[in-house]
Scaffold this active site. Structure first.
Site, PDB file in Angstrom:
ATOM      1  N   LYS A  96       0.840  -1.195   0.000  1.00  0.00           N
ATOM      2  CA  LYS A  96       0.000   0.000   0.000  1.00  0.00           C
ATOM      3  C   LYS A  96       0.876   1.247   0.000  1.00  0.00           C
ATOM      4  O   LYS A  96       1.954   1.274   0.599  1.00  0.00           O
ATOM      5  CB  LYS A  96      -0.883   0.031   1.247  1.00  0.00           C
ATOM      6  N   GLU A 135     -11.905  -2.903  -8.768  1.00  0.00           N
ATOM      7  CA  GLU A 135     -12.545  -3.590  -7.646  1.00  0.00           C
ATOM      8  C   GLU A 135     -13.829  -2.911  -7.192  1.00  0.00           C
ATOM      9  O   GLU A 135     -14.692  -3.550  -6.588  1.00  0.00           O
ATOM     10  CB  GLU A 135     -11.575  -3.702  -6.468  1.00  0.00           C
ATOM     11  N   GLU A 152      -4.726 -13.002  -5.934  1.00  0.00           N
ATOM     12  CA  GLU A 152      -4.377 -12.132  -4.812  1.00  0.00           C
ATOM     13  C   GLU A 152      -4.621 -12.886  -3.512  1.00  0.00           C
ATOM     14  O   GLU A 152      -5.712 -13.401  -3.276  1.00  0.00           O
ATOM     15  CB  GLU A 152      -5.210 -10.855  -4.843  1.00  0.00           C
ATOM     16  N   ASP A 205      -0.510  -0.401  -4.582  1.00  0.00           N
ATOM     17  CA  ASP A 205      -1.932  -0.092  -4.499  1.00  0.00           C
ATOM     18  C   ASP A 205      -2.114   1.208  -3.720  1.00  0.00           C
ATOM     19  O   ASP A 205      -1.786   1.284  -2.527  1.00  0.00           O
ATOM     20  CB  ASP A 205      -2.652  -1.243  -3.794  1.00  0.00           C
ATOM     21  N   ASP A 207     -13.847  -7.490  -8.682  1.00  0.00           N
ATOM     22  CA  ASP A 207     -13.990  -8.281  -7.460  1.00  0.00           C
ATOM     23  C   ASP A 207     -15.276  -9.081  -7.590  1.00  0.00           C
ATOM     24  O   ASP A 207     -16.348  -8.505  -7.786  1.00  0.00           O
ATOM     25  CB  ASP A 207     -14.037  -7.353  -6.240  1.00  0.00           C
ATOM     26  N   HIS A 225      -9.496  -8.730  -8.109  1.00  0.00           N
ATOM     27  CA  HIS A 225      -9.237  -8.295  -6.742  1.00  0.00           C
ATOM     28  C   HIS A 225      -9.873  -9.314  -5.801  1.00  0.00           C
ATOM     29  O   HIS A 225     -11.010  -9.735  -6.002  1.00  0.00           O
ATOM     30  CB  HIS A 225      -9.867  -6.913  -6.520  1.00  0.00           C
TER      31      HIS A 225
END
Length: 262
Positions: free
Chosen positions: A54, A139, A213, A87, A161, A188
């Site tokens: 992140k 996502e 993921e 991300d 997602d 995602h």
């Protein structure tokens, strides 16, 4: 039958996973922050060979330069052979995303995820056209939104997602659109064993070898909810369940332990 069979048939029996995690620690000390995240990334790089971290340290009062420095330190720690994804969770405005994205491209980052807010279609398109680092997202989007982004050439990696896009059938339709556009699809995945198993069934229908993921943060709903939970082997690969449906059975005892109301 397994869901993958109902969606058109399996292309593979197992997929590679990449490690998501490396979240911010509750500290104001940047050096302590960097050290903790780099240590975690080194462990996950050894186990998976691919890591996603992140950025957006503005949440803790730091500048975008701190994000670039974090990515640089992770890259230096894990080495050039490890895929590093970044991300932002739409932490930036367009100019900041462009500046950070240039630095990430120079570091060889595999993709820059959600650099701007999900509804900024123009921003995604402009960043995708002007930056060397691939732009990823999806996502938070439904099928119509993803079709619009693909038509504009605004995404280099599509990330629906399964739990947000409307389920497995819409996710499969999005994948077909992405394949037609020549854009890789990497769903995602975050949450429970149900989300993990559903995403695995979807991934099993894709040609090539798109990665799964795999969140590495502490998550009892991911680890304990199923009788035989989805997990990685010692090479960072995950077998696609072969049982009917999603291929996993929930543990009634775990469901009761985590129940919060009727």
């Amino acid at each position: 039958m397994p869901v993958a069979t109902l969606l058109g048939g399996r292309e593979c029996g197992a997929v590679d996973a990449y490690a998501t995690g490396h979240y911010f620690r509750p500290t104001d000390d940047l050096e302590e922050q960097y050290a903790a995240i780099c240590d975690e990334a080194a462990v996950n790089a050894d186990a998976f060979g691919r890591v996603k971290l992140k950025v957006g340290l503005a949440l803790l009062g730091h500048s975008p330069d701190a994000d670039v420095e974090l990515a640089r330190r992770v890259r230096d720690r894990v080495g050039p052979e490890v895929d590093v994804m970044v991300d932002a969770s739409y932490a930036y405005d367009r100019p900041t995303a462009r500046r950070v994205g240039r630095e990430l491209g120079a570091l060889g980052v595999r993709w820059f995820e959600e650099p701007v807010r999900p509804t900024d279609y123009d921003g995604y398109e402009r960043l995708s056209r002007t930056l060397d680092v691939p732009i990823a997202g999806g996502e938070c989007h439904g099928p119509a939104d993803l079709d619009r982004l693909l038509a504009r050439g605004a995404l280099d990696v599509v990330q629906p997602d399964v739990c947000n896009v409307g389920g497995l059938t819409p996710a499969r339709e999005v994948a077909d659109g992405a394949q037609h556009a020549g854009v890789p699809i990497v769903p995602h995945v975050w949450g429970t064993q149900v989300a993990l198993a559903a995403s695995l069934q979807l991934l099993a229908t894709f040609p090539g070898d798109p990665p799964l993921e795999f969140d590495r943060s502490a998550n009892p709903l991911r680890d304990n909810l199923a009788v035989d939970p989805v997990k990685t082997d010692d090479r960072g690969r995950v077998a696609v369940p072969e049982g009917p449906g999603l291929g996993v059975d929930l543990d009634p005892g775990a469901v009761e332990r985590y129940r919060i109301g009727e």
